[in-house]
Design an enzyme around this catalytic site. Structure first.
Site, PDB file in Angstrom:
ATOM      1  N   CYS A 115       6.161  -9.964   8.173  1.00 48.26           N
ATOM      2  CA  CYS A 115       4.928  -9.195   8.025  1.00 48.26           C
ATOM      3  C   CYS A 115       3.697  -9.980   8.440  1.00 48.26           C
ATOM      4  O   CYS A 115       2.740  -9.406   8.987  1.00 48.26           O
ATOM      5  CB  CYS A 115       4.783  -8.689   6.587  1.00 48.26           C
TER       6      CYS A 115
ATOM      7  N   ASP B 185      -0.370  -1.151   7.092  1.00 44.51           N
ATOM      8  CA  ASP B 185       0.853  -1.756   6.581  1.00 44.51           C
ATOM      9  C   ASP B 185       2.040  -1.124   7.304  1.00 44.51           C
ATOM     10  O   ASP B 185       2.411   0.017   7.043  1.00 44.51           O
ATOM     11  CB  ASP B 185       0.976  -1.530   5.067  1.00 44.51           C
TER      12      ASP B 185
ATOM     13  N   HIS C 108       3.727 -10.353   0.586  1.00 47.13           N
ATOM     14  CA  HIS C 108       3.579  -9.317   1.605  1.00 47.13           C
ATOM     15  C   HIS C 108       2.207  -9.488   2.238  1.00 47.13           C
ATOM     16  O   HIS C 108       1.301 -10.076   1.628  1.00 47.13           O
ATOM     17  CB  HIS C 108       3.723  -7.921   1.002  1.00 47.13           C
TER      18      HIS C 108
END
Length: 207
Positions: free
Chosen positions: A21, A90, A74
Site C-alpha cells: 500500500c 484507498d 495501512h
C-alpha cells in the site's frame, strides 16, 4: 458525495500491487505531480498503525462481510481541498475512489471508543512531497527468512533515495520523535481534517 474532479486514474487504471500500500500511494503521488492534476500541497500520505502494529479497518476488499481486517499498518492518500471536503484515496477499500473523509471515517475507521486499547489507531500524516523525497523501501519486510516473497513485489524497481535504501519503519512508527510528519490519535485526525470525530459504534468483536 457529489461528483469530484478526478486527480488520479480510475481505480482499475492505477498502479497497484496487493500488500504494497505504501508504494501504491507513492505512485498516486507521482501521477499527480507529473500530470499536475492537483496542487501537491493538497496531498498528504497517511500511515495508520499503532505501537502493537494491530489496527482494524472496515470496508477493505480483503475483508469478510462486516468483519474488520486487522492490518499491521495501512497507507492512504488524503487530499485536503480548500472550501471542500477532504478526500481519501484507498485502493484497498470497497468504498468509492475517492471517498469523502467523513464517510471513510464513519465506515472504515469507525471509532476507537469501544475497542480494546491495543487496537486504537494512530495516524502519521506526511506532506506528499516530503514522502516522495524521503521514503525508501528495499521490500525486505515482504521476504520470508528463506528469501522467498510473502507476496509478489511490484514490477518496477524498489523506491529508494540516494541516501537511503530502507526507512519504512520510520513511517510506520507512531513515535512522534522519529520520522516525518505529524502523529495524531484517530479523534485528533478526524477533528483536524473533518472538524467532527466519528462517534459511530462498531461491532463488539474487538471489545
Amino acid at each position: 458525495m457529489t461528483a469530484v474532479e478526478r486527480i488520479t486514474p480510475s481505480r482499475e487504471n492505477c498502479v497497484y500491487t496487493s500488500c504494497y500500500c505504501e508504494e501504491n500511494v507513492w505512485k498516486l503521488c507521482e501521477f499527480v505531480k507529473a500530470e499536475r492534476t492537483a496542487p501537491l500541497e493538497q496531498l498528504f500520505v497517511v500511515f495508520v498503525s499503532n505501537d502493537k502494529r494491530m489496527i482494524p479497518l472496515w470496508k477493505q476488499k480483503s475483508g469478510h462481510g462486516n468483519e474488520p481486517v486487522l492490518w499491521d499498518y495501512h497507507v492512504i492518500l488524503l487530499q485536503v481541498r480548500p472550501q471542500s471536503e477532504s478526500l481519501v484515496y484507498d485502493l484497498d477499500s470497497e468504498l468509492s475512489f475517492p471517498c469523502s473523509l467523513r464517510l471513510y471515517g464513519a465506515m472504515a475507521f469507525r471509532s476507537d471508543r469501544h475497542i480494546r486499547p491495543e487496537y486504537h489507531r494512530k495516524l502519521r500524516v506526511i506532506p506528499a512531497e516530503s514522502f516522495m523525497l524521503k521514503f525508501a523501501s528495499d521490500r525486505s519486510h515482504m521476504k520470508n527468512p528463506d528469501g522467498t516473497w510473502k507476496m509478489p513485489p511490484p514490477p518496477y524497481p524498489a523506491l529508494q533515495t540516494a541516501e537511503c535504501q530502507m526507512n519504512l519503519d520510520d513511517f510506520i512508527s507512531m513515535n512522534p520523535a522519529v520520522g516525518w510528519g505529524t502523529v495524531y490519535s484517530l479523534d485528533q485526525f478526524l477533528h483536524t481534517y473533518t472538524g467532527n470525530p466519528s462517534t459511530t459504534l462498531i461491532c463488539s468483536s474487538l471489545s
